[in-house]
Design a protein around this motif. Structure first.
Motif, PDB file in Angstrom:
ATOM      1  N   PHE A 277       0.898  -1.319   0.035  1.00 13.99           N
ATOM      2  CA  PHE A 277      -0.088   0.107  -0.123  1.00 13.99           C
ATOM      3  C   PHE A 277       0.842   1.247  -0.129  1.00 13.99           C
ATOM      4  O   PHE A 277       0.703   2.093  -0.625  1.00 13.99           O
ATOM      5  N   PHE A 278       1.896   1.389   0.935  1.00 16.61           N
ATOM      6  CA  PHE A 278       2.675   2.350   0.943  1.00 16.61           C
ATOM      7  C   PHE A 278       3.568   2.613  -0.544  1.00 16.61           C
ATOM      8  O   PHE A 278       3.763   3.662  -0.712  1.00 16.61           O
ATOM      9  N   MET A 279       4.068   1.455  -0.902  1.00 12.26           N
ATOM     10  CA  MET A 279       4.850   1.523  -2.164  1.00 12.26           C
ATOM     11  C   MET A 279       4.102   2.193  -3.230  1.00 12.26           C
ATOM     12  O   MET A 279       4.508   2.906  -4.071  1.00 12.26           O
ATOM     13  N   VAL A 280       2.658   1.498  -3.408  1.00 11.38           N
ATOM     14  CA  VAL A 280       1.830   1.939  -4.473  1.00 11.38           C
ATOM     15  C   VAL A 280       1.581   3.430  -4.400  1.00 11.38           C
ATOM     16  O   VAL A 280       1.727   4.057  -5.353  1.00 11.38           O
ATOM     17  N   ASN A 281       1.293   3.932  -3.248  1.00 12.95           N
ATOM     18  CA  ASN A 281       0.941   5.490  -3.121  1.00 12.95           C
ATOM     19  C   ASN A 281       2.043   6.468  -3.578  1.00 12.95           C
ATOM     20  O   ASN A 281       1.667   7.556  -3.929  1.00 12.95           O
ATOM     21  N   SER A 282       3.137   5.822  -3.415  1.00 16.15           N
ATOM     22  CA  SER A 282       4.527   6.616  -3.509  1.00 16.15           C
ATOM     23  C   SER A 282       4.476   6.983  -5.225  1.00 16.15           C
ATOM     24  O   SER A 282       4.907   7.908  -5.543  1.00 16.15           O
ATOM     25  N   LEU A 283       3.682   6.048  -5.726  1.00 15.73           N
ATOM     26  CA  LEU A 283       3.711   6.298  -7.277  1.00 15.73           C
ATOM     27  C   LEU A 283       3.013   7.423  -7.595  1.00 15.73           C
ATOM     28  O   LEU A 283       2.998   7.670  -8.925  1.00 15.73           O
ATOM     29  N   ARG A 284       2.004   7.733  -7.046  1.00 15.33           N
ATOM     30  CA  ARG A 284       1.039   8.798  -7.357  1.00 15.33           C
ATOM     31  C   ARG A 284       1.596  10.257  -7.751  1.00 15.33           C
ATOM     32  O   ARG A 284       1.320  11.107  -8.050  1.00 15.33           O
ATOM     33  N   LYS A 285       2.899  10.385  -7.256  1.00 17.98           N
ATOM     34  CA  LYS A 285       3.695  11.643  -7.078  1.00 17.98           C
ATOM     35  C   LYS A 285       4.324  11.836  -8.498  1.00 17.98           C
ATOM     36  O   LYS A 285       4.478  12.934  -9.082  1.00 17.98           O
ATOM     37  N   LEU A 286       4.079  10.643  -9.377  1.00 13.49           N
ATOM     38  CA  LEU A 286       4.549  10.934 -10.754  1.00 13.49           C
ATOM     39  C   LEU A 286       3.309  11.142 -11.698  1.00 13.49           C
ATOM     40  O   LEU A 286       2.207  10.077 -11.667  1.00 13.49           O
ATOM     41  N   PRO A 287       3.051  12.171 -12.347  1.00 11.74           N
ATOM     42  CA  PRO A 287       1.914  12.418 -13.086  1.00 11.74           C
ATOM     43  C   PRO A 287       1.358  11.334 -13.933  1.00 11.74           C
ATOM     44  O   PRO A 287       0.063  10.946 -13.924  1.00 11.74           O
ATOM     45  N   ALA A 288       2.146  10.793 -14.552  1.00  8.10           N
ATOM     46  CA  ALA A 288       1.739   9.430 -15.586  1.00  8.10           C
ATOM     47  C   ALA A 288       1.236   8.411 -14.961  1.00  8.10           C
ATOM     48  O   ALA A 288       0.684   7.649 -15.445  1.00  8.10           O
ATOM     49  N   MET A 289       1.810   8.054 -13.640  1.00  4.92           N
ATOM     50  CA  MET A 289       1.523   7.053 -12.648  1.00  4.92           C
ATOM     51  C   MET A 289       0.002   7.394 -12.301  1.00  4.92           C
ATOM     52  O   MET A 289      -0.899   6.414 -12.045  1.00  4.92           O
ATOM     53  N   ARG A 290       0.013   8.468 -11.829  1.00 10.01           N
ATOM     54  CA  ARG A 290      -1.278   8.905 -10.991  1.00 10.01           C
ATOM     55  C   ARG A 290      -2.427   8.948 -11.899  1.00 10.01           C
ATOM     56  O   ARG A 290      -3.469   8.329 -11.522  1.00 10.01           O
ATOM     57  N   LYS A 291      -2.222   9.125 -13.456  1.00 17.69           N
ATOM     58  CA  LYS A 291      -3.234   8.502 -14.263  1.00 17.69           C
ATOM     59  C   LYS A 291      -3.795   7.091 -14.210  1.00 17.69           C
ATOM     60  O   LYS A 291      -4.923   6.884 -14.418  1.00 17.69           O
ATOM     61  N   ARG A 292      -2.823   6.447 -13.891  1.00 20.63           N
ATOM     62  CA  ARG A 292      -2.996   4.842 -13.998  1.00 20.63           C
ATOM     63  C   ARG A 292      -3.206   4.271 -12.618  1.00 20.63           C
ATOM     64  O   ARG A 292      -3.171   3.110 -12.461  1.00 20.63           O
ATOM     65  N   SER A 293      -3.598   5.033 -11.555  1.00 22.84           N
ATOM     66  CA  SER A 293      -3.568   4.469 -10.407  1.00 22.84           C
ATOM     67  C   SER A 293      -4.762   3.726  -9.921  1.00 22.84           C
ATOM     68  O   SER A 293      -4.859   2.706  -9.236  1.00 22.84           O
ATOM     69  N   GLY A 294      -6.083   4.131 -11.037  1.00 23.31           N
ATOM     70  CA  GLY A 294      -7.042   3.088 -10.816  1.00 23.31           C
ATOM     71  C   GLY A 294      -6.827   1.608 -11.340  1.00 23.31           C
ATOM     72  O   GLY A 294      -6.827   0.772 -10.869  1.00 23.31           O
ATOM     73  N   LEU A 295      -5.776   1.532 -12.363  1.00 20.57           N
ATOM     74  CA  LEU A 295      -5.444   0.112 -12.983  1.00 20.57           C
ATOM     75  C   LEU A 295      -4.515  -0.570 -11.757  1.00 20.57           C
ATOM     76  O   LEU A 295      -4.400  -1.633 -11.563  1.00 20.57           O
ATOM     77  N   ILE A 296      -3.681   0.339 -11.311  1.00 16.41           N
ATOM     78  CA  ILE A 296      -2.637  -0.119 -10.349  1.00 16.41           C
ATOM     79  C   ILE A 296      -3.467  -0.541  -9.049  1.00 16.41           C
ATOM     80  O   ILE A 296      -2.943  -1.777  -8.490  1.00 16.41           O
ATOM     81  N   ASP A 297      -4.361  -0.071  -8.639  1.00 18.18           N
ATOM     82  CA  ASP A 297      -5.402  -0.573  -7.651  1.00 18.18           C
ATOM     83  C   ASP A 297      -5.837  -2.075  -7.826  1.00 18.18           C
ATOM     84  O   ASP A 297      -6.103  -2.830  -6.924  1.00 18.18           O
ATOM     85  N   LYS A 298      -6.206  -1.786  -9.017  1.00 17.83           N
ATOM     86  CA  LYS A 298      -7.224  -3.142  -9.502  1.00 17.83           C
ATOM     87  C   LYS A 298      -5.997  -4.292  -9.623  1.00 17.83           C
ATOM     88  O   LYS A 298      -6.397  -5.394  -9.252  1.00 17.83           O
ATOM     89  N   ALA A 299      -4.749  -4.117  -9.992  1.00 13.38           N
ATOM     90  CA  ALA A 299      -3.786  -5.045  -9.895  1.00 13.38           C
ATOM     91  C   ALA A 299      -3.496  -5.378  -8.684  1.00 13.38           C
ATOM     92  O   ALA A 299      -3.188  -6.733  -8.166  1.00 13.38           O
ATOM     93  N   LYS A 300      -3.430  -4.685  -7.737  1.00 13.83           N
ATOM     94  CA  LYS A 300      -3.083  -4.875  -6.223  1.00 13.83           C
ATOM     95  C   LYS A 300      -4.301  -5.742  -5.608  1.00 13.83           C
ATOM     96  O   LYS A 300      -3.897  -6.711  -5.132  1.00 13.83           O
ATOM     97  N   GLU A 301      -5.542  -5.541  -5.956  1.00 17.10           N
ATOM     98  CA  GLU A 301      -6.533  -6.385  -5.663  1.00 17.10           C
ATOM     99  C   GLU A 301      -6.443  -7.592  -6.119  1.00 17.10           C
ATOM    100  O   GLU A 301      -6.505  -8.744  -5.466  1.00 17.10           O
ATOM    101  N   ASP A 302      -6.144  -7.945  -7.311  1.00 19.86           N
ATOM    102  CA  ASP A 302      -5.687  -9.163  -8.204  1.00 19.86           C
ATOM    103  C   ASP A 302      -4.718 -10.025  -7.526  1.00 19.86           C
ATOM    104  O   ASP A 302      -4.828 -11.168  -7.263  1.00 19.86           O
ATOM    105  N   TYR A 303      -3.628  -9.233  -7.060  1.00 20.46           N
ATOM    106  CA  TYR A 303      -2.565  -9.860  -6.638  1.00 20.46           C
ATOM    107  C   TYR A 303      -2.777 -10.292  -5.328  1.00 20.46           C
ATOM    108  O   TYR A 303      -2.413 -11.780  -4.923  1.00 20.46           O
TER     109      TYR A 303
END
Length: 423
Positions: A97-123
Motif C-alpha cells: 500500500f505504501f509503495m503503491v501510493n508513492s507512485l502517485r507523485k508521478l503524474p503519468a503514474m497517477r493517471k493509471r492509479s485505478g489500474l494499479i489499484d485493480k492489479a493490487k486487488e488481483d495480486y
C-alpha cells in the motif's frame, strides 16, 4: 549508463569525498565517521543484493528498505530462499500500500492509479495472471507518456534502461532484467515460467505465467521503472545544481538520517497495526476522526457543495484537476441527488487507510450502500499513521466507483444523467 557497483554512483562518490574532508572539522569527526559507515553499508547491501538476486532479474528499487534487505541477505545464502523472502516482503498489504501510493507523485503514474489499484486487488486475491497483464500495460503506458518521444517500455533496448545515479542503474539492475522483458517468444510454450517475459506473455505464446513469482516481479519492475523515470529527470537537472558547501553537506546528511529514522518508525507502526471494526455502538466510533470527516463530506454532497467536497479528496486528485477540481466533482456527483445518509461501520484495516461503510438514499431511488476508502496523508501526499501529522482524505471519490456492486441500476442512471449534463 550502468554502474559496476553501488559505490560508483555519483552521489555515493561525492558523499565519500565530502565526508573525508569534513572529518577534519572540529567536533565533527565522530559524526562523520558514523555517516561514512552508513554510506558504505548501504552501498554494500545493494551490491550484495545484486550478486545474489540480480541473476534472477530482481531489481533493488528505492521503496525497498535497506535494513530489511540486509536482514534477508544476512539470514540466507542461497538465491532461491532469498527470492522467497523478497516475495514475502512485497506480499504484505501495508507495505505494498505504501509503495503503491508513492507512485502517485508521478503524474503519468497517477493517471493509471485505478489500474494499479485493480492489479493490487488481483495480486492479493491470487489472480496473478490478471495482475501481471495489468501491470505490464501500466508500465508500457507510463514509459510511453513519460518522455516527449513516445515509445513504450517494450520498445526500449536494455542499454536505454540505465539510470543515472540510481540503484536501479547497477549493471545487474534494470538494464540487465530488461533483456528478458523484451525477449521474443514466437513458439508457444505451455511450461511454467518464472520470469517477466513481456513479449511472450502479451502476445499469447507463453501460457503458464500465473504464479506469485512472476506477479511479484511485475511489481518489482514497476517500482524500478518509476525509479528510472525519476533518475532521468534528475539527470536533466544535474547541470543546474549548485555545488554544496561542507556545512550544507553535513546538514543534508543529518536530514537524510533523520528522515530515514522517522520512516522506519512509520513502517513499524504500519506493519504492527491490528485491524479493527468499529460500529455505531462502540465508544470509539463517534470520536474517530473519519466519522466527522465522512459526515461533513456527505452533508456537502446533500447540499451540493462541490467546493467543500473538493477539500476532502486526496491531494493527488486535487493536483490532477487543480482549480477545476470542484467542477470535475460536480460533474461526477450531480447525477446522484443525495437526500439522507447513515454511517454504518468503520473497517480500519491499515494504520493509514480504512474503509467506511455508509447507507445512502437518493431522490427517486431505493437506498444504496457504498464503501468510502480513506487515506491518512501528510502534506506531501504520502500515507502516514497516527501520531504523525496528517489528515484523512477520500481516495475513491467518484460515486460510480464507490457505490456497492449491487447498485448497478443506480450507477447506470447516474452516469447517464452526468453524460447528458456534460454534453
Amino acid at each position: 549508463m550502468t554502474y559496476e557497483s553501488a559505490h560508483d554512483l555519483p552521489s555515493f562518490v561525492q558523499l565519500r569525498q565530502q565526508l573525508a574532508l569534513c572529518r577534519v572539522l572540529p567536533r565533527k569527526g565522530r559524526d562523520v565517521k558514523e555517516m561514512q559507515r552508513q554510506v558504505r553499508e548501504i552501498a554494500d547491501t545493494v551490491d550484495r543484493f545484486y550478486i545474489l538476486l540480480g541473476g534472477r532479474n530482481w531489481v533493488f528499487h528505492d521503496m525497498m528498505s535497506v535494513q530489511a534487505v540486509a536482514a534477508i541477505l544476512d539470514s540466507v545464502q542461497d538465491a532461491e530462499r532469498a527470492e522467497a523472502m523478497l516475495i514475502e516482503y512485497h506480499n504484505d498489504h501495508n507495505r505494498l500500500f505504501f509503495m503503491v501510493n508513492s507512485l502517485r507523485k508521478l503524474p503519468a503514474m497517477r493517471k493509471r492509479s485505478g489500474l494499479i489499484d485493480k492489479a493490487k486487488e488481483d495480486y492479493f486475491a491470487g489472480r496473478y495472471y490478471s495482475c501481471v497483464l495489468v501491470l505490464l500495460a501500466v508500465m508500457d503506458g507510463f514509459v510511453n507518456e513519460f518522455e516527449i518521444v513516445r515509445r513504450g517500455l517494450h520498445t526500449r533496448q536494455p542499454e536505454e534502461m540505465g539510470a543515472w545515479d540510481s540503484v536501479v542503474g547497477h549493471h545487474m539492475g534494470l538494464a540487465n532484467a530488461h533483456k528478458t522483458f523484451t525477449k521474443g517468444r514466437s513458439a508457444t510454450n505451455e511450461k511454467p515460467v518464472y520470469e517477466l517475459y513481456r513479449n511472450g506473455i502479451v502476445h499469447g505464446s507463453i501460457l503458464d505465467f500465473d504464479n506469485i513469482i512472476v506477479a511479484t516481479k511485475a511489481w518489482n519492475r514497476l517500482f524500478a521503472v518509476a525509479d528510472w523515470a525519476r533518475a532521468r529527470e534528475r539527470e536533466k537537472l544535474q547541470a543546474q545544481v549548485t555545488p554544496p558547501t561542507w556545512s550544507s553537506v553535513l546538514k543534508d546528511l543529518a536530514s537524510v538520517a533523520a528522515r530515514s529514522a522517522e520512516q522506519a518508525k512509520i513502517d513499524r507502526v504500519a506493519t504492527q497495526w491490528n485491524p479493527r471494526l468499529l460500529l455505531p455502538a462502540d465508544p470509539d466510533f463517534a470520536a474517530h476522526p473519519v466519522t466527522e470527516r465522512a459526515h461533513r463530506l456527505l452533508t456537502f454532497w446533500a447540499r451540493r457543495n462541490y467546493g467543500g467536497i473538493s477539500q476532502l479528496v486526496t491531494r493527488a486528485v486535487r493536483a490532477k484537476h487543480a482549480n477545476a477540481a470542484p467542477l470535475r466533482i460536480r460533474h461526477s456527483y450531480e447525477g446522484f441527488a443525495l437526500t439522507s445518509f447513515e454511517i454504518l461501520r468503520i473497517e480500519h484495516g491499515m494504520a493509514a487507510a480504512l474503509t467506511l461503510r455508509v447507507a445512502l438514499r437518493f431522490a427517486g431511488h431505493d437506498p444504496a450502500e457504498a464503501e468510502l476508502r480513506w487515506i491518512r496523508e501528510d502534506e506531501t501526499g504520502s500515507p502516514v499513521p497516527d501520531p504523525w501529522e496528517g489528515e484523512w482524505l477520500l481516495c475513491n471519490w467518484e460515486p460510480t466507483t464507490f457505490l456497492a456492486s449491487q447498485n448497478q441500476r443506480l450507477r447506470a442512471s447516474g452516469t447517464s444523467a452526468v453524460r447528458k449534463r456534460s454534453e
